[in-house]
Design a protein around this motif. Structure first.
Motif: not given
Length: 415
Positions: A24-40
Motif C-alpha cells: 500500500a502507498a501508506s507504507a511510505c509514511a514519514e516514520d516508515t523505513p525504506e527497504i532496499s534490496v541489493k546483490r552481494v
C-alpha cells in the motif's frame, strides 16, 4: 545486472530481475523505513553482516564451488558513496569453505578494537582436518570429520591470519557453527558434535560445545559442553551465538530428543563461566532433520531472536523472567510468518536507530534451488508495521539474505 542494482519500497523496481511487492502507498509514511534490496558484492552467496561499535557495516560471503569454495570479507565505505571496499579472502587454504546445504557457512563477529573474527565449517579438503570418527573404519574416506575453522583480521586490516581448527576432542561436525565476541577480549566459537570422551556416537548423543578465547583470539581453551541435559542436537541444523551489551553469551540450538523432538533451546551463560542455564523456546515434532537456522539481534535495550518453526519463521523479543531470575531470558509473544506453500527458512534480523526491526527470510529454496526473499518490519515494541512488507525474486541456489540498518533509519537487504 550491476551488483549495485537495488530497489526500495518507495518506488517501483528498475529491473524485472527484482520484483518488490508493495502492499500500500501508506507504507511510505514519514516514520516508515525504506527497504532496499541489493546483490552481494562480487555476486557472492550466503552473506552475513554485522555492525561494529563505530557504526561500520562488515560483510562476509562465499564464492566458488559449493562443496569447496572461499570466504571473502569487505567493509562498507560510507564516506565513499556507500561503496564496498576491496574484498579480502578469509580462508588461508584454497577451497576450505563450504556452501552446499546452505547451513554450514561462515559467521562473523566484531570484538574489542573493532577486530574482525570469523568461524566456519571446513570443507572435506580442509587442512587441518578434524579428528577421526572412532566409529568409522580406518580406510573410510569419511573417517576425518570437517574441522571448525577460525581466523581473524590481522592488525594491519589487510589480510587474515592462517586458519585454525578449534575442535580438540569433538568430531562429526555437521550443522553450522557460530561465533560471538564482546568488547572485553572474549571470543566464543560454538558448534554441535559428538566427543571421543563419550561412548555414544549418534544424533541423540551430540552436544553443544563452546571454545572460548580470553585474549581476543590469540588462543582458545579446549571446548566445553554447553547443554548439561542429554537433549542431543539436530545434526544438520545450525546454531547461533550472541553476546549482549554486558558480554554474556547466549546460544540457540535445536535438540534431537527421542529422535522426533526437534525443540529449540536457549542456553544462557550466567555468573559461572563454565555453566549454562537452558530454556525451551519452541517445540517442533519431526522425525527428520530440517536444516534450520536461528539468529539474534540487539537494539539499545532489547534482545530479539528469530527461528524456523513448522515450515514458517517466528520472531520474538527475549525478555527477563522475574521468576527464573535476572540472568535468564524468556520468550515474549512471537510473530509467525504466513503465506505460500513452500517452507520459510533462513531468518535474519536488523534493527535501526529508532528501534524498528526488520525480519527477512527465504521462500521456495531447496537443494540446488534458489527462491525469493520476504520481509516484514516491526515497531520498537515488536508489533508488525502494517503494510511494511515485501518480496524480491532472484535468490540464487545455496544462498540466503542478510540485512543491516543505515544511519537514516532505512534498511538494506543483501542477497
Amino acid at each position: 545486472m550491476s551488483s549495485r542494482s537495488s530497489f526500495c519500497i518507495k518506488s517501483k523496481p528498475l529491473s524485472l530481475f527484482f520484483v518488490a511487492t508493495v502492499l500500500a502507498a501508506s507504507a511510505c509514511a514519514e516514520d516508515t523505513p525504506e527497504i532496499s534490496v541489493k546483490r552481494v558484492p562480487d555476486q557472492g552467496l550466503q552473506p552475513q553482516t554485522v555492525m561494529g561499535p563505530d557504526g561500520a557495516v562488515h560483510v562476509i560471503y562465499f564464492k566458488g564451488e559449493p562443496a569447496s569454495g572461499n570466504i571473502f570479507y569487505c567493509r562498507l565505505d560510507r564516506a565513499n558513496g556507500h561503496e564496498w571496499a576491496s574484498p579480502i579472502r578469509v580462508n588461508s587454504q584454497e577451497g576450505s569453505a563450504v556452501a552446499m546445504g546452505t547451513i554450514r557457512g561462515a559467521n562473523i563477529a566484531i570484538g574489542k578494537s573493532n577486530r574482525v573474527h570469523i568461524a566456519w565449517n571446513g570443507s572435506s579438503q580442509s587442512e587441518p582436518k578434524g579428528i577421526p570418527n572412532p566409529a568409522m573404519p580406518k580406510d573410510s574416506p569419511y573417517r576425518f570429520s570437517a574441522p571448525m575453522l577460525y581466523s581473524r583480521l590481522n592488525s594491519d586490516r589487510k589480510s587474515f591470519e592462517e586458519q585454525r581448527n578449534l575442535m580438540t576432542h569433538t568430531y562429526a561436525l555437521d550443522g553450522g557453527g557460530s561465533i560471538a565476541a564482546d568488547q572485553e577480549d572474549r571470543v566464543h566459537v560454538a558448534w554441535h558434535a559428538n566427543s571421543v570422551r563419550d561412548s555414544g556416537s549418534g544424533e541423540k548423543d551430540r552436544a553443544v560445545w563452546v571454545a572460548t578465547s580470553l585474549d581476543s583470539g590469540d588462543s582458545f581453551a579446549t571446548e566445553l559442553r554447553g547443554n548439561q541435559a542429554d537433549t542431543g542436537a539436530c545434526g544438520c541444523c545450525g546454531l547461533s551465538t550472541f553476546c549482549d551489551s554486558r558480554g554474556r553469551l547466549a546460544i540457540i540450538y535445536r535438540t534431537a530428543t527421542d529422535t522426533v523432538n526437534r525443540d529449540l533451546h536457549l542456553l544462557w551463560r550466567g555468573a559461572n563461566e563454565n555453566e549454562f542455564e537452558s530454556q525451551l523456546l519452541s517445540q517442533w515434532s519431526a522425525a527428520t532433520c530440517m536444516m534450520s537456522k536461528s539468529t539474534f539481534c540487539q537494539s539499545a535495550d532489547r534482545t530479539f531472536a528469530a527461528w524456523e518453526w513448522e515450515n514458517r519463521v517466528q520472531y520474538s523479543m527475549l525478555k527477563r523472567d522475574s521468576v527464573l531470575g535476572n540472568d535468564l531470558l524468556g520468550r515474549g509473544r512471537s510473530w509467525t510468518s504466513v503465506g505460500g506453500t513452500s517452507p520459510h527458512k533462513h531468518p535474519c534480523l536488523a534493527v535501526n536507530k529508532a528501534g524498528q526491526m526488520l525480519l527477512a527470510w527465504t521462500e521456495g529454496t531447496g537443494w540446488k534451488r534458489g527462491g525469493e526473499i520476504s520481509w516484514q518490519v516491526f515497531d520498537r515494541l515488536g508489533k508488525p508495521l502494517r503494510r511494511v512488507s515485501g518480496k524480491a525474486k532472484g535468490l540464487p541456489a545455496w544462498s540466503f539474505a542478510a540485512a543491516y540498518a543505515n544511519g537514516d533509519g532505512s534498511f538494506t537487504i543483501l542477497y
